[in-house]
Design an enzyme around this catalytic site. Structure first.
Site, PDB file in Angstrom:
ATOM      1  N   TYR A   1      92.384  47.571  61.581  1.00  0.00           N
ATOM      2  CA  TYR A   1      92.342  47.049  63.036  1.00  0.00           C
ATOM      3  C   TYR A   1      93.473  47.062  63.826  1.00  0.00           C
ATOM      4  CZ  TYR A   1      87.681  45.012  62.927  1.00  0.00           C
ATOM      5  OH  TYR A   1      86.445  44.757  62.791  1.00  0.00           O
TER       6      TYR A   1
ATOM      7  N   LYS B   1      89.050  47.266  47.487  1.00  0.00           N
ATOM      8  CA  LYS B   1      88.627  48.534  47.063  1.00  0.00           C
ATOM      9  C   LYS B   1      89.891  49.215  46.292  1.00  0.00           C
ATOM     10  CE  LYS B   1      85.720  51.790  46.820  1.00  0.00           C
ATOM     11  NZ  LYS B   1      84.570  51.883  46.156  1.00  0.00           N
TER      12      LYS B   1
ATOM     13  N   ASP C   1      82.025  47.352  47.805  1.00  0.00           N
ATOM     14  CA  ASP C   1      80.983  47.823  47.620  1.00  0.00           C
ATOM     15  C   ASP C   1      80.047  47.186  46.649  1.00  0.00           C
ATOM     16  OD1 ASP C   1      82.566  49.051  45.550  1.00  0.00           O
ATOM     17  OD2 ASP C   1      81.799  50.975  45.466  1.00  0.00           O
TER      18      ASP C   1
ATOM     19  N   ASP D   1      84.830  41.818  58.268  1.00  0.00           N
ATOM     20  CA  ASP D   1      84.076  42.093  59.339  1.00  0.00           C
ATOM     21  C   ASP D   1      82.492  42.467  59.138  1.00  0.00           C
ATOM     22  OD1 ASP D   1      83.206  42.557  62.129  1.00  0.00           O
ATOM     23  OD2 ASP D   1      83.460  44.756  61.832  1.00  0.00           O
TER      24      ASP D   1
ATOM     25  N   ASP E   1      78.801  40.168  58.874  1.00  0.00           N
ATOM     26  CA  ASP E   1      77.428  40.413  59.370  1.00  0.00           C
ATOM     27  C   ASP E   1      76.325  40.329  58.341  1.00  0.00           C
ATOM     28  OD1 ASP E   1      78.634  40.945  62.007  1.00  0.00           O
ATOM     29  OD2 ASP E   1      77.399  42.619  62.217  1.00  0.00           O
TER      30      ASP E   1
END
Ligand code: IPM
Ligand code: MG
Length: 351
Positions: free
Chosen positions: A142, A189, A221, A245, A249
């Site tokens: 970001y 990751k 993942d 983020d 959700d």
């Protein structure tokens, strides 16, 4: 207690849901003898229209000198469809997070007894879910270097992390895990990204300071899949800005609606409380948006002020409204759908 709360309604449904959280907080103040003064300030597209930028200095002053910030939502479709826009409402949110030093975003995921069957996931998988995603909020992709190469056809964003940024977030994660079921999962990751390898190295080095906490490391993942399959396997998750983020959700599906999930953003100074949903422009001004995520964010605010009975009173009345079907259309499922303002009035009255 006297509280000065900065009130940043923002865009879209922001003002409507914020109004309900104010009603509920005022009812709490009355019941428990507190005095709340609200300091409204501009942010997002609303601020761009008024003064040309999404997080004006005056707004920062209001936030920095408040005891807490209650925030609605930011974003406007006018900017989403214009990739060339120089000023975007979201920049205001990022600037605010950075200037207020809000490096840790606390996003709890839990189920509501009366809504379990509204989730697309099976009851036995989700009932009793109680986890926290602790998302790094002022670093990573970001805030890394981004741009276009000369030919204009190549673009890049950079995921950069410094050890201290990981350490301070992980420290919060370990401390949170100690107060809960003592399980911490670092999601990254590391099989591909160097910044993720620094995350692992840093968190591994901290393990010895928290011998009681059982730490696991999983790839983003795999967690994207496992989180909705086996949410009860998780307690505290720490992760980088972008991964958090996305995962938060996804986690909102466990609760049944995005309109339910609150969050707090904390750092070294003032903390900010906001729903995890966005500005939902299609619903703006229609008095139909679910205000509960914002109302529950206010509960997190009271809890952080050590006003636990106040926070619990909010959670109780929210549960009561859900059980009695005093809900907005996203949760009504054929039953009566109440307006945003009606839900707020009902909650305030029942406190
Ligand atoms: C969130 C939102 C923001 C983010 C957007 C509006 C910039 O999605 O708070 O999760 O990506 O952080
Ligand atoms: Mg998001």
């Amino acid at each position: 207690m006297k509280l000065n709360i900065a009130l940043l309604a923002g865009d879209g449904i922001g003002p409507e849901v914020i109004d309900q959280a104010v009603k509920v907080s005022n009812a709490i103040a009355k019941k428990f003898n507190h005095e709340i003064s609200w300091s409204p300030a501009l942010t997002g597209a609303a601020a761009i229209d008024a003064v040309g930028e999404p997080y004006p200095d005056e707004t920062h002053e209001v936030c920095a000198s408040a005891d807490a910030v209650l925030f609605g939502a930011i974003g406007h479709p006018r900017f989403d469809n214009d990739p060339s826009a120089k000023v975007r409402p979201e920049q205001g949110l990022l600037k605010m997070r950075q200037k207020l030093g809000l490096f840790a975003n606390v996003r709890p995921t839990f189920t509501f007894p009366s809504l379990i069957d509204k989730s697309p996931l099976k009851r036995e998988r989700i009932e009793g879910t109680d986890l926290i995603i602790l998302r790094e909020l002022t670093g990573g992709i970001y805030f890394g270097e981004r741009g276009r190469k000369d030919d204009g056809n190549t673009a890049f964003d950079t995921m950069t992390y410094q050890r201290f940024e990981i350490e301070r977030l992980a420290k919060k994660g370990f401390e949170m895990a100690l107060k809960r079921s003592k399980k911490l999962c670092c999601v990254d990751k590391a099989n591909v990204l160097e910044s993720s390898r620094l995350w692992r190295e840093t968190v591994q080095a901290m393990e010895k300071d928290y011998p009681e906490v059982e730490v696991s490391y999983e790839f983003i993942d795999a967690v994207a899949m496992r989180l909705v399959q086996w949410p009860k396997d998780y307690d505290v998750i720490i992760t980088a800005n972008l991964f958090g983020d996305i995962l938060t959700d996804e986690a909102s599906v466990i609760a049944g609606s995005m309109g339910l999930m609150p969050s707090s953003s904390v750092g070294s100074k003032v903390s900010l409380y906001e729903p995890i949903h966005g500005s939902y422009p299609q619903a703006a001004g229609k008095d139909i948006a679910n205000p509960l995520a914002t109302v529950l964010s206010a509960a997190m605010l009271f809890e952080d002020m050590d006003l636990n009975a106040e926070a619990q009173a909010i959670r109780d009345v929210v549960n009561k409204s859900l059980a009695e079907g005093i809900v907005t259309e996203d949760l009504a499922e054929g039953g009566k759908a109440y307006k945003t303002s009606e839900v707020g009035d009902w909650l305030a009255k029942n406190i």
